[in-house]
Design a protein around this motif. Structure first.
Motif, mmCIF file in Angstrom:
data_model
loop_
_atom_site.group_PDB
_atom_site.id
_atom_site.type_symbol
_atom_site.label_atom_id
_atom_site.label_comp_id
_atom_site.label_asym_id
_atom_site.label_seq_id
_atom_site.Cartn_x
_atom_site.Cartn_y
_atom_site.Cartn_z
ATOM 1 N N THR A 138 0.551 -1.656 0.382
ATOM 2 C CA THR A 138 -0.043 0.110 0.222
ATOM 3 C C THR A 138 1.070 1.178 -0.289
ATOM 4 O O THR A 138 1.534 1.338 0.618
ATOM 5 N N TRP A 139 0.458 2.108 -0.930
ATOM 6 C CA TRP A 139 1.096 3.421 -0.671
ATOM 7 C C TRP A 139 0.066 4.742 -0.215
ATOM 8 O O TRP A 139 -0.143 6.042 -0.181
ATOM 9 N N THR A 140 -1.240 4.063 0.604
ATOM 10 C CA THR A 140 -1.622 5.142 2.020
ATOM 11 C C THR A 140 -1.872 4.895 2.746
ATOM 12 O O THR A 140 -1.924 3.726 3.128
ATOM 13 N N LEU A 141 -1.237 5.910 3.530
ATOM 14 C CA LEU A 141 -0.598 5.673 4.687
ATOM 15 C C LEU A 141 -0.817 6.719 5.614
ATOM 16 O O LEU A 141 -1.287 8.021 5.363
ATOM 17 N N ASP A 142 -1.675 6.374 6.824
ATOM 18 C CA ASP A 142 -2.021 7.475 7.774
ATOM 19 C C ASP A 142 -0.980 8.645 8.661
ATOM 20 O O ASP A 142 -0.470 8.296 9.627
ATOM 21 N N CYS A 143 -0.212 9.400 7.249
ATOM 22 C CA CYS A 143 1.255 9.953 8.041
ATOM 23 C C CYS A 143 0.949 10.926 7.773
ATOM 24 O O CYS A 143 0.366 11.438 6.724
ATOM 25 N N GLU A 144 1.632 12.429 7.989
ATOM 26 C CA GLU A 144 2.004 13.353 6.935
ATOM 27 C C GLU A 144 2.819 13.277 5.559
ATOM 28 O O GLU A 144 4.198 12.104 6.108
ATOM 29 N N GLU A 145 2.926 14.025 4.298
ATOM 30 C CA GLU A 145 3.818 13.722 3.915
ATOM 31 C C GLU A 145 4.917 14.513 4.901
ATOM 32 O O GLU A 145 5.373 15.548 5.063
ATOM 33 N N GLY A 146 7.125 13.515 4.015
ATOM 34 C CA GLY A 146 7.715 14.164 4.276
ATOM 35 C C GLY A 146 8.320 12.887 5.435
ATOM 36 O O GLY A 146 9.289 13.347 5.599
ATOM 37 N N THR A 147 7.445 12.138 6.498
ATOM 38 C CA THR A 147 7.188 11.393 6.932
ATOM 39 C C THR A 147 8.575 10.231 6.121
ATOM 40 O O THR A 147 7.926 9.674 5.541
#
Length: 754
Positions: free
Chosen positions: A606-615
């Motif tokens: 998956t590339w649907t992550l529950d985190c901020e961009e840049g993490t």
């Protein structure tokens, strides 16, 4: 013999008082069809005596009760009941009389019920299955776990499982076929009958021969034939013939394939003269959310998915497989390593089969070989798994006895034994520990298993190459055709050089070692294949706390979804050219990744992550090429050298498209909009059953991890047999009308309304 299906309409209940009336069916009895795992429909308990080893299920005594009328047309006929799997200590009563008993749940119980039958009136069949605490080191289930049939013989008939078909040789004209069977005459005088053998292809009769016989009490039929233009059986072309033996009014029918097998250290394993490398998956017998039963339709579902994932063989760990599984493997072209049992005379649990082995092993071996002889999928037999008593004099004697017993009944297949170096050392493991660590013997003689586990984790290569283990393996050379190595990859190349005629097989291996294993196996003719632990999730053998139920070490989970290791293995095997991409949990970035040798990764597709961009996140890329490039939204994140088909990238997370490029192709993941995702049902239909995988898919036809979405399970014209997803809690089974989806999704099993 006429075969009558007895699997419909049984009453199942639990007894806590052995002195209660056995003929009375209690009001809370369940009316059901067989097979039925009564333990699985009992209660999962937090404080189970068995604990995680059986998935927090305790033991019990379960009663299976059936009423049946046998008309007067049965008078004078032989009536034989065959129950293919009664776990574990079992008793079969007919009209109150004990007809048979059994001690091992993985082999058939066969009993002649003719003396106890009442004709023209109602009969009672009662099967009692008693499962003790610690009867297994994994979830076994309890009760009638495999089908039950009634065989009805005429006055002259063919004995059950005695018809055997062997392909003796093949040339450019066809194949030499040998057919044997044991015939029986129940009349007091000898009888002359006409016998006929028929072999049918899908479209034509390829052989038909009639001949007279005169049978006294018994007669051993042994005839040879030549079949022209024979269509040989193998994994890529699993062609089956129907063989019929008619003796008087009796007819026996089997389906089988014609093939021949050879094995030696120079050519390896050959099927029909062609070298085969076994790409194997160890699997347990349980069927996930159905419990410990053997349902043929489920095996179609499971074996089909395993073959699609690149496996061409399975090992029935650690027991005689069901006929349902073998029939499916016959039809789909998946080879089988057939295993006798998991223990001999030394227990692995205080209630296990070791207490019966010494008096029962001949019956277990005979039943296994007789039932499985005609299955072309079976390429070999294993006499045991990680048997610690092989390093004793009695153990070596037993190894030879098993080997000779199997080959006395079937000389067409190889015999092996799954040897674990640490277990094989037996009491001498202390000598190895002292030798490798220099510590005092008292440190290890205390019996603290953690001392040994720590040593095994850090020095396994030294353990399996230690002279103590070498001595055991050398002695076993005369008790097997193929040496089975459990987690002993370190011996392959050295042993191939030292023992010129030793054939080897990875009977159990770590998923993390598949690249190393397969590299050695591919270039070493004496190594005939690899069986990973494990191909499919199974129940029990857990260290996780209650209410854990499922061991998650499989390439495929219990619902049939592939994990990243499955795609990695497919690439290592050379069956997939396209690279594969998966992403580790962002919360664990920079932290050590250690979750034991039987788990390959915790990354997900998956590339649907529950985190901020840049993490920062770690991306795993699998490829058969020398280098691979990773990019995000068209921007290169670098090129990495691929070692053992594996490369790692540490990159900042950005929504969009994550893509891996290599010389052989590309693979991409796309950030999904969860609000636009829909639940998709992917149906796999077999007979009256539908196995429906349910998961989330976005508008771009990309899957994404589920996070509690509710799925209604009803389907018109079908009943729900079981339904569950990753977090569904067991409640006397999985008879759910709705499920919440997590992870890759869930599975709903339907059966057409009867």
């Amino acid at each position: 013999m006429q075969i009558i299906n007895l699997n419909r309409d049984w009453y199942v209940y639990k007894r806590d008082d052995a002195f209660s009336m056995v003929t009375a069916i209690p009001a809370d009895a369940v009316n059901t069809d067989l097979p039925y795992d009564a333990l699985f429909h009992d209660e999962q308990k937090e404080y189970s005596l068995n604990g995680g080893r059986t998935g927090y299920f305790d033991s019990g005594v379960y009663y299976y009760h059936k009423k049946i009328v046998f008309g007067e047309e049965y008078i004078g006929k032989r009536m034989i009941l065959k129950a293919e799997g009664l776990f574990s200590k079992s008793f079969v009563y007919v009209n109150g009389s004990l007809s048979a008993s059994g001690s091992f749940g993985y082999i058939s119980t066969v009993c002649d019920i003719t003396p106890y039958v009442k004709y023209g009136s109602e009969n009672t069949i009662l099967i009692i299955c008693k499962t003790d605490a610690f009867s297994s080191r994994w979830y076994s289930g309890s009760g009638v776990l495999r089908p039950v049939y009634l065989y009805v013989g005429e006055d002259v008939y063919t004995e059950i499982d005695s018809l055997k078909v062997k392909c003796e040789y093949v040339n450019e004209e066809g194949a030499g076929i040998r057919i044997r069977a044991d015939l029986r005459n129940e009349r007091p005088e000898a009888k002359s009958v006409s016998a006929e053998i028929v072999i049918e292809d899908e479209t034509e009769t390829v052989l038909m021969e009639s001949f007279p016989l005169r049978i006294n009490k018994t007669y051993h039929l042994d005839r040879r034939f030549f079949v022209r233009n024979v269509h040989l059986y193998d994994e890529n072309d699993p062609h089956l013939y129907t063989v019929k033996l008619r003796v008087g009014n009796d007819e026996t029918i089997i389906r089988t394939g014609f093939r021949y097998e050879t094995f030696d250290a120079v050519h390896g394993l050959c099927i029909n003269g062609k070298t085969v490398k076994l790409r194997g998956a160890c699997i347990h017998h349980d069927e996930g959310i159905l419990g410990g039963i053997a349902l043929k339709e489920f095996e179609y579902y499971r074996v089909s998915l395993l073959k699609e994932a690149g496996f061409n063989a399975i090992r029935s760990a650690h027991n005689h497989p069901s006929q349902e599984l073998l029939e499916v493997c016959d039809e789909l072209g998946v080879y089988v390593l057939d295993e006798v049992c998991d223990m001999w005379t030394k227990m692995k649990g205080f209630g296990d089969y070791a207490q019966y082995f010494q008096t029962d092993w001949k019956n277990a071996v005979d039943t296994m070989v007789n039932e499985d002889y005609n299955h072309p999928c079976v390429v070999g037999y294993s006499t045991g798994n990680e048997i610690s008593d092989i390093n004793t004099e009695k153990g070596f004697e037993t190894a030879h006895d098993l080997y000779e017993r199997i080959h006395g009944k079937d000389d067409t297949r190889f015999v092996t034994n799954g040897i674990n170096g640490a277990f094989a050392a037996g009491d001498e493991i202390i000598d190895i520990a002292v030798d490798l660590t220099g510590m005092d013997r008292s440190v290890f003689e205390s019996g603290d298993v953690n001392k040994f586990m720590g040593l095994m984790a850090s020095r396994m290569t030294d353990i399996v190459n230690h002279p103590v283990v070498t001595k055991v393996v050398e002695r076993m050379d005369s008790a097997v055709d193929v040496q089975g190595y459990n987690y002993m990859t370190a011996r392959y190349e050295k042993d191939a050089e030292t023992y010129k005629n030793r054939i080897m097989l990875g009977t159990e291996t770590y998923p993390k070692q598949i690249a190393e294993n397969w590299r050695i196996i591919s270039k070493t003719p004496a190594c005939i294949g690899d069986f990973t632990w494990t191909g499919w999730d199974y129940m029990g053998e857990l260290s996780a706390p209650y209410p854990a139920l499922n061991n998650t070490s499989g390439d495929l989970d219990r619902f049939g979804f592939r994990r990243p290791v499955s795609y990695y293995r497919e690439i290592v095997y050379g069956l997939r050219k396209q690279p594969y991409v998966c992403v580790r949990p962002y919360e664990m970035f920079g932290k050590p990744r250690e979750f034991g040798p039987w788990k390959f990764t915790d990354a997900t597709e998956t590339w649907t992550l529950d985190c901020e961009e840049g993490t920062m996140v770690t991306v795993e890329v699998y490829s058969s090429d020398d280098t691979v490039e990773l990019e995000v939204n068209g921007v290169s994140q670098g090129v990495k050298e691929v070692k053992d088909c594996y490369a790692l990238f540490d990159i900042p997370y950005q929504k969009g498209i994550l893509k891996a490029h290599s010389a052989s192709g590309s693979f991409d993941l796309m950030t999904a909009d969860r609000k636009k995702a829909e639940i998709v049902r992917e149906d796999h239909a077999y007979g009256d059953y539908v196995f429906s995988k349910v998961y989330l898919m976005d508008e771009n036809q990309k899957t994404l991890p589920a996070d509690g979405e509710t799925c209604a399970c009803e389907r018109e014209g079908y009943e729900i047999i079981a339904a569950a997803s990753e977090r569904t809690v067991h409640d006397h089974g999985f008879a759910n009308q709705t499920i919440e989806l997590y992870g890759q999704g869930g599975l709903v099993i339907y059966r057409k309304n009867q």
